[in-house]
Write a protein that holds these residues in place. Structure first.
Motif, PDB file in Angstrom:
ATOM      1  N   LEU A  11       0.856  -1.190   0.000  1.00 41.05           N
ATOM      2  CA  LEU A  11       0.000   0.000   0.000  1.00 41.05           C
ATOM      3  C   LEU A  11       0.887   1.234   0.000  1.00 41.05           C
ATOM      4  N   TYR A  12       0.575   2.235  -0.860  1.00 34.46           N
ATOM      5  CA  TYR A  12       1.465   3.379  -1.060  1.00 34.46           C
ATOM      6  C   TYR A  12       0.700   4.704  -0.971  1.00 34.46           C
ATOM      7  N   LEU A  13       1.425   5.713  -0.535  1.00 33.25           N
ATOM      8  CA  LEU A  13       0.984   7.102  -0.599  1.00 33.25           C
ATOM      9  C   LEU A  13       1.588   7.707  -1.860  1.00 33.25           C
ATOM     10  N   ILE A  14       0.754   8.246  -2.724  1.00 34.98           N
ATOM     11  CA  ILE A  14       1.226   8.873  -3.965  1.00 34.98           C
ATOM     12  C   ILE A  14       1.123  10.384  -3.804  1.00 34.98           C
ATOM     13  N   LEU A  15       2.246  11.055  -3.948  1.00 36.06           N
ATOM     14  CA  LEU A  15       2.287  12.513  -3.843  1.00 36.06           C
ATOM     15  C   LEU A  15       2.709  13.119  -5.173  1.00 36.06           C
ATOM     16  N   ASP A  16       2.072  14.206  -5.498  1.00 39.11           N
ATOM     17  CA  ASP A  16       2.298  14.906  -6.768  1.00 39.11           C
ATOM     18  C   ASP A  16       2.911  16.262  -6.488  1.00 39.11           C
ATOM     19  N   THR A  17       3.890  16.629  -7.267  1.00 39.92           N
ATOM     20  CA  THR A  17       4.328  18.029  -7.322  1.00 39.92           C
ATOM     21  C   THR A  17       4.080  18.502  -8.746  1.00 39.92           C
ATOM     22  N   TYR A  18       3.596  19.727  -8.862  1.00 38.67           N
ATOM     23  CA  TYR A  18       3.211  20.247 -10.181  1.00 38.67           C
ATOM     24  C   TYR A  18       3.873  21.595 -10.397  1.00 38.67           C
ATOM     25  N   GLN A  19       4.492  21.745 -11.544  1.00 35.15           N
ATOM     26  CA  GLN A  19       5.139  22.990 -11.918  1.00 35.15           C
ATOM     27  C   GLN A  19       4.480  23.517 -13.178  1.00 35.15           C
TER      28      GLN A  19
END
Length: 617
Positions: free
Chosen positions: A178-186
């Motif tokens: 089970l994973y936490l998915i984090l996004d960074t957006y530029q």
């Protein structure tokens, strides 16, 4: 989108999490691991996004089994939390209101994961709509865990996911779990029309190949949003009808309709006082008129659906000069008050509402004029006068001052010109002739530009309807419109030069009709609809001039012919003698007939007088 919350646990299922685990006989030590995959679909595109996966818990690889129908046998399944991750997971569980203690073979963190429900809220993304108020345990857990990444927690395993721009997906092969998915957006040049996703929780696919019916395990859609911005030329200030024949006289008012939608602000803070830049939502439309080509830009009306919005309460308007302009040609419509629910603003808007704005400007006497069409295209036409738009809106739930800038379409409007060359019978230039140009019975009004051309000007009280040929015999008429059916202009020589002995009775009148052809630019969908059959921009691809000559055929295509003109330039002769008139044409025959009759009449008169005189003698 309840499914978006369910996919936090990606089909490993609430049932699996809720298991007691007592019958598994598996200790907290890490079991042998196998690999699975996670695929994240980015519906708005991958550009500008970077996704990282952080392990929350492993599957009990090698121990869980499949049922006879190929599904996960939940009685054999459990999560295993690495000891280095336990503290962060326990903290996140506490933020979700989940209190647990170690039991049997399960740690406190593993017991807490059992209690985390699969979908405790029907709200999209797990927030109260349009707010950052968390309404589900999963959302509280995910957001808290994400906040720890940047402060106190270093996950025991993490990996950056691989983007596939063609498929609009991110993928990763990972130790199954089970994973936490984090996004960074530029945002910026080349970035997608998008925002940073809220944190997501998803499990990998199963390494056990006996599980042939895994459901949506390992798949999730990026929790981001986008907002469209489109524009079109419309016929009037109501904006109800597109103008697909955008041809104008200079100083005419041109109306544009701008259309967008309020972004999904789920997960975003707001500040009704507009004082905190980190929590004040951004949402604005910036409309730019081509520098020097338009005057008097203004906002005519703004609507949210059928609700008319009020300037200074729901939105603010700012006029400013853009690059290359000494005058205000940029109109900014700022909706901060609306989307932050400032106390005096209208409160009943919703994410996804359609915002419609009508702006207008007058086509300047300095507008670009053309005598021809272009090859059909898109964007700014050098033969036209363009107007462009962009949208700016918050793209980071953690910092609302960060903005996505979406460049909208460019639309063009057109105006035209024609030229009168005044000449003598020998073809040399003739100055001092006066003309008027009319549509119907109304003469147009003109002012001169810096090059000496006459430009339609309905706003200047000193404008004149008299156009006088210069020392080169030339009169350039600019700023006239065309249409698909044709706009006919009557050109009348009202004053023949008084010097040079020119016949005052032979002053030609002719007509010129301007007919245009446009091609709709399908790459610019109108009214925020990708399926719109009528796009928002029309490209001039053809312009035709047609003439009716004067009766004497003094209006010609060149100096040495009597041919009917076909292009944007005509030659108009003045003559000093009837012998200089063309020797063909019914009008000229009629004229010579009249002259002949007059000569005969005069001769007869003299004969009668002569007889009478002889009789008296």
């Amino acid at each position: 989108m309840k499914s978006s919350i369910r996919r936090f646990l990606s089909g490993v299922a609430a049932v699996a999490i809720a298991l007691s685990g007592l019958a598994l006989g598996v200790g907290s030590a890490q079991a042998a691991t196998s690999e699975g995959t996670i695929t994240v679909t980015a519906s708005n595109g991958t550009a500008g996004h970077t996704l990282n996966a952080y392990k929350i818990a492993a599957y009990n690889s090698g121990e869980y089994a499949a049922t006879s129908d190929g599904k996960l046998d939940t009685s054999t399944f459990r999560y295993i939390v690495d000891t280095s991750d336990e503290s962060a997971i326990e903290t996140a569980l506490a933020a979700a209101g989940i209190s647990a203690t170690a039991s049997g073979t399960l740690t406190k963190a593993e017991e807490g994961l059992k209690q985390l429900l699969g979908d405790s809220s029907a709200a999209p993304y797990g927030y109260k709509q349009g707010t950052n108020t968390r309404t589900s345990d999963e959302r509280k857990f995910a957001d808290k865990l994400a906040s720890l990444i940047s402060s106190t927690w270093t996950s025991s395993y993490s990996k950056q996911m691989t983007a596939d721009a063609n498929a609009n997906t991110f993928t990763a092969t990972l130790p199954e779990g089970l994973y936490l998915i984090l996004d960074t957006y530029q945002s910026g040049q080349g970035a997608a029309n998008s925002t940073q996703s809220v944190p997501m929780i998803v499990g990998t696919t199963f390494a056990n190949t006996n599980i042939t019916e895994p459901g949506d395990v390992g798949k999730v859609t990026l929790k981001h949003t986008s907002a469209p911005i489109t524009k079109e030329v419309v016929t009037d200030d109501t904006g109800t009808k597109p103008n697909n024949d955008p041809s104008y006289n200079t100083t005419d008012t041109v109306y544009f309709k701008l259309t967008t939608k309020i972004p999904n602000y789920d997960g975003y803070a707001s500040d009704p006082t507009l004082n905190n830049t980190k929590t004040t939502r951004q949402f604005s439309i910036v409309d730019t008129f081509e520098a020097g080509k338009f005057t008097k830009p203004q906002v005519v009306s703004v609507y949210d659906g059928e609700q008319e919005l009020t300037v200074n309460s729901d939105y603010d308007v700012k006029l400013s000069p853009g690059p290359g302009s000494s005058e205000n040609n940029v109109v900014t419509i700022d909706f901060q008050k609306l989307v932050n629910k400032e106390p005096n603003a209208w409160q009943d808007w919703k994410s996804g509402d359609t915002i419609s704005v009508i702006v207008s400007g007058k086509l300047s006497t300095a507008a670009t004029t053309t005598t021809k069409g272009s090859t059909d295209g898109t964007g700014a036409d050098t033969l036209g006068n363009n107007n462009t738009v962009r949208l700016e809106y918050s793209n980071n739930p953690a910092d609302t001052s960060s903005k996505t800038t979406v460049q909208g379409p460019i639309v063009n409007v057109y105006t035209h010109r024609f030229t009168i060359n005044k000449i003598k019978a020998d073809g040399s230039a003739l100055s001092g002739a006066t003309f008027q140009v009319s549509t119907g019975s109304t003469p147009l009004k003109f002012t001169k530009d810096n090059a000496g051309a006459y430009v339609v000007n309905n706003d200047d009280p000193n404008a004149t309807s008299d156009l006088v040929s210069d020392n080169n015999g030339k009169i350039v008429v600019k700023g006239v419109k065309a249409s698909a059916d044709g706009v006919t202009y009557t050109v009348t020589e009202t004053k023949v030069p008084t010097t040079g002995g020119y016949l005052q009775s032979v002053a030609p009148t002719y007509t010129v009709t301007l007919k245009d052809e446009f091609k709709n630019d399908k790459s610019n969908p109108a009214r925020a609809s990708k399926t719109a059959t009528q796009a928002g921009d029309d490209w001039l691809i053809g312009l035709q001039y047609s003439y009716t000559q004067d009766g004497y055929k003094l209006v010609t295509a060149s100096t040495d012919t009597t041919d009917v003109p076909t292009g944007d330039t005509v030659y108009v002769k003045n003559v000093t003698s009837v012998t200089q008139l063309p020797k063909t044409g019914a009008a000229c025959i009629a004229m010579f007939t009249v002259i002949g009759v007059a000569v005969v009449a005069v001769a007869a008169l003299f004969a009668v007088r002569a007889r009478k005189a002889a009789q008296r003698v």
